[in-house]
Write a protein that holds these residues in place. Sequence first.
Motif, PDB file in Angstrom:
ATOM      1  N   THR A 159       0.838  -1.208   0.000  1.00  0.00           N
ATOM      2  CA  THR A 159       0.000   0.000   0.000  1.00  0.00           C
ATOM      3  C   THR A 159       0.865   1.247   0.000  1.00  0.00           C
ATOM      4  O   THR A 159       0.598   2.215  -0.729  1.00  0.00           O
ATOM      5  CB  THR A 159      -0.937  -0.006   1.225  1.00  0.00           C
ATOM      6  OG1 THR A 159      -1.793  -1.142   1.166  1.00  0.00           O
ATOM      7  CG2 THR A 159      -1.775   1.260   1.260  1.00  0.00           C
ATOM      8  N   ALA A 160       1.917   1.233   0.809  1.00  0.00           N
ATOM      9  CA  ALA A 160       2.823   2.374   0.864  1.00  0.00           C
ATOM     10  C   ALA A 160       3.482   2.631  -0.490  1.00  0.00           C
ATOM     11  O   ALA A 160       3.578   3.781  -0.954  1.00  0.00           O
ATOM     12  CB  ALA A 160       3.891   2.131   1.932  1.00  0.00           C
ATOM     13  N   LEU A 161       3.904   1.570  -1.156  1.00  0.00           N
ATOM     14  CA  LEU A 161       4.538   1.723  -2.466  1.00  0.00           C
ATOM     15  C   LEU A 161       3.541   2.236  -3.501  1.00  0.00           C
ATOM     16  O   LEU A 161       3.911   3.016  -4.400  1.00  0.00           O
ATOM     17  CB  LEU A 161       5.136   0.394  -2.910  1.00  0.00           C
ATOM     18  CG  LEU A 161       6.362  -0.077  -2.118  1.00  0.00           C
ATOM     19  CD1 LEU A 161       6.740  -1.496  -2.512  1.00  0.00           C
ATOM     20  CD2 LEU A 161       7.540   0.864  -2.333  1.00  0.00           C
ATOM     21  N   GLU A 176       6.976   6.533   5.952  1.00  0.00           N
ATOM     22  CA  GLU A 176       6.894   7.731   5.095  1.00  0.00           C
ATOM     23  C   GLU A 176       5.465   8.027   4.655  1.00  0.00           C
ATOM     24  O   GLU A 176       5.087   9.200   4.521  1.00  0.00           O
ATOM     25  CB  GLU A 176       7.769   7.538   3.856  1.00  0.00           C
ATOM     26  CG  GLU A 176       7.693   8.694   2.869  1.00  0.00           C
ATOM     27  CD  GLU A 176       8.425   8.417   1.570  1.00  0.00           C
ATOM     28  OE1 GLU A 176       8.170   9.143   0.583  1.00  0.00           O
ATOM     29  OE2 GLU A 176       9.247   7.473   1.540  1.00  0.00           O
ATOM     30  N   THR A 177       4.670   7.008   4.447  1.00  0.00           N
ATOM     31  CA  THR A 177       3.373   7.195   3.798  1.00  0.00           C
ATOM     32  C   THR A 177       2.162   6.996   4.707  1.00  0.00           C
ATOM     33  O   THR A 177       1.058   7.433   4.369  1.00  0.00           O
ATOM     34  CB  THR A 177       3.235   6.210   2.619  1.00  0.00           C
ATOM     35  OG1 THR A 177       3.423   4.878   3.102  1.00  0.00           O
ATOM     36  CG2 THR A 177       4.266   6.510   1.545  1.00  0.00           C
ATOM     37  N   LEU A 178       2.355   6.332   5.856  1.00  0.00           N
ATOM     38  CA  LEU A 178       1.235   6.019   6.742  1.00  0.00           C
ATOM     39  C   LEU A 178       1.551   6.469   8.169  1.00  0.00           C
ATOM     40  O   LEU A 178       2.710   6.516   8.570  1.00  0.00           O
ATOM     41  CB  LEU A 178       0.937   4.518   6.726  1.00  0.00           C
ATOM     42  CG  LEU A 178       0.623   3.898   5.361  1.00  0.00           C
ATOM     43  CD1 LEU A 178       0.556   2.380   5.450  1.00  0.00           C
ATOM     44  CD2 LEU A 178      -0.679   4.449   4.791  1.00  0.00           C
ATOM     45  N   VAL A 179       0.501   6.790   8.921  1.00  0.00           N
ATOM     46  CA  VAL A 179       0.676   7.238  10.313  1.00  0.00           C
ATOM     47  C   VAL A 179      -0.317   6.494  11.205  1.00  0.00           C
ATOM     48  O   VAL A 179      -1.328   5.968  10.742  1.00  0.00           O
ATOM     49  CB  VAL A 179       0.452   8.756  10.457  1.00  0.00           C
ATOM     50  CG1 VAL A 179       1.533   9.536   9.733  1.00  0.00           C
ATOM     51  CG2 VAL A 179      -0.936   9.145   9.963  1.00  0.00           C
ATOM     52  N   ILE A 191      -3.571   7.395   6.173  1.00  0.00           N
ATOM     53  CA  ILE A 191      -2.686   8.011   5.188  1.00  0.00           C
ATOM     54  C   ILE A 191      -1.947   9.191   5.822  1.00  0.00           C
ATOM     55  O   ILE A 191      -2.547  10.026   6.501  1.00  0.00           O
ATOM     56  CB  ILE A 191      -3.485   8.490   3.959  1.00  0.00           C
ATOM     57  CG1 ILE A 191      -4.356   7.363   3.393  1.00  0.00           C
ATOM     58  CG2 ILE A 191      -2.548   9.035   2.885  1.00  0.00           C
ATOM     59  CD1 ILE A 191      -3.607   6.176   2.892  1.00  0.00           C
ATOM     60  N   HIS A 192      -0.641   9.259   5.591  1.00  0.00           N
ATOM     61  CA  HIS A 192       0.186  10.365   6.103  1.00  0.00           C
ATOM     62  C   HIS A 192      -0.300  11.683   5.498  1.00  0.00           C
ATOM     63  O   HIS A 192      -0.695  11.728   4.330  1.00  0.00           O
ATOM     64  CB  HIS A 192       1.646  10.119   5.717  1.00  0.00           C
ATOM     65  CG  HIS A 192       2.615  10.980   6.452  1.00  0.00           C
ATOM     66  ND1 HIS A 192       2.780  12.319   6.194  1.00  0.00           N
ATOM     67  CD2 HIS A 192       3.497  10.669   7.449  1.00  0.00           C
ATOM     68  CE1 HIS A 192       3.706  12.815   6.982  1.00  0.00           C
ATOM     69  NE2 HIS A 192       4.161  11.833   7.763  1.00  0.00           N
TER      70      HIS A 192
END
Length: 374
Positions: free
Chosen positions: A150-152, A269-272, A292-293
């Motif tokens: 998901t991040a990619l 980097e992409t998720l929190v 989502i970040h």
Amino acid sequence: MKYVDEFRRGDVARGLAARIAEAVQPGRHYRLMEFCGGHTHAIARYGLTGLLPAAVQLIHGPGCPVCVLPIGRIDSAIELALQHGAIVCSYGDCLRVPASNKLSLYKARALGGDVRMVYSTADALQIARDNPARQVVFFAIGFETTTPPTALALKAARAEGLRNFSVFCNHVLTPPAMQHLLAAGDAVQLDGFIGPSHVSTVIGSAPYQAVADAYAKPVVIAGFEPLDVLQSVLMLVERINRGEAGVATQFTRAVTTDGNATARAVVAETLVLRPTFEWRGLGQVPQSALAIHPDYADFDAELRFGLPYRHVPDHRACECAAILRGQKQPQDCKVFGIVCTPDNPLGSCMVSSEGACAAHYHYGRFTAPQEQPA
């Protein structure tokens, strides 16, 4: 198949079972929760409970990400398809999970919603590229195992400027759920955990240390084959006998202390962390899920479509919640195998390939085990 068959040898399985029986102390009971649907299915498929002494009880936990997703989240995905006209891309397990009003994503497709099964985030990205005039939403679910893809996908969408692509993020985290189970006053009493393997290849074994330290419970991370599970049970019984908590890894051929640093970095980097998230069966669990970040807010489906979350109670006849908490077995449910079957599921535990009810249905009293350790 050589390296798979080696972990399915019946003679070794029986030897491990004998060692477990020898290790069991008189008058003592060992309540061990497997925190992964893959382990649940291995236990049912190979009849491992039948090899264990009566003093060792294996308890199913909330280790199926499809099962723990609350109905309200499925409703939101259906809303994206039927009310917002988005192309909703989902893994196959989610399509038949019952939602409100006798709907599911599969039934929403029959009503005209554009719901598509995908095998990867790459498939969802390609659908967005192929349909530039349509909004495409990837329905992201899973434990830590599926967060890196998901991040990619988020990074790729931003790099390509895919403004018609977004993610409906429902990723949940394993260690906080373990802590929540142990902290709950009405929870089943547990003596240790069989820890998840695929999750741990990503996050490593270190994150479970906080669980072990806070509640003095041992965690042994196990592989998915029958010998993996039996060896992990032996390791847990021996640690409990010694009064040791801590974290140990049986699945050393794939799990390290720190996990996959590259995967963890792209996720960070992409998720929190979300402040809280509802789990089916567990209720609201603090810091147990990802969103989502803010740097990737343009690709957040909840923000793009203004999706409100609404709590929806489970079907009154369904015991999924109690099964996910470890308080009941699938056969304790009055509708199991009668009204609720894989062809007509009332709850998510009967739908998912990792669900406890599906495991008991396919490998329990309804169907003879298809394969036993040789």
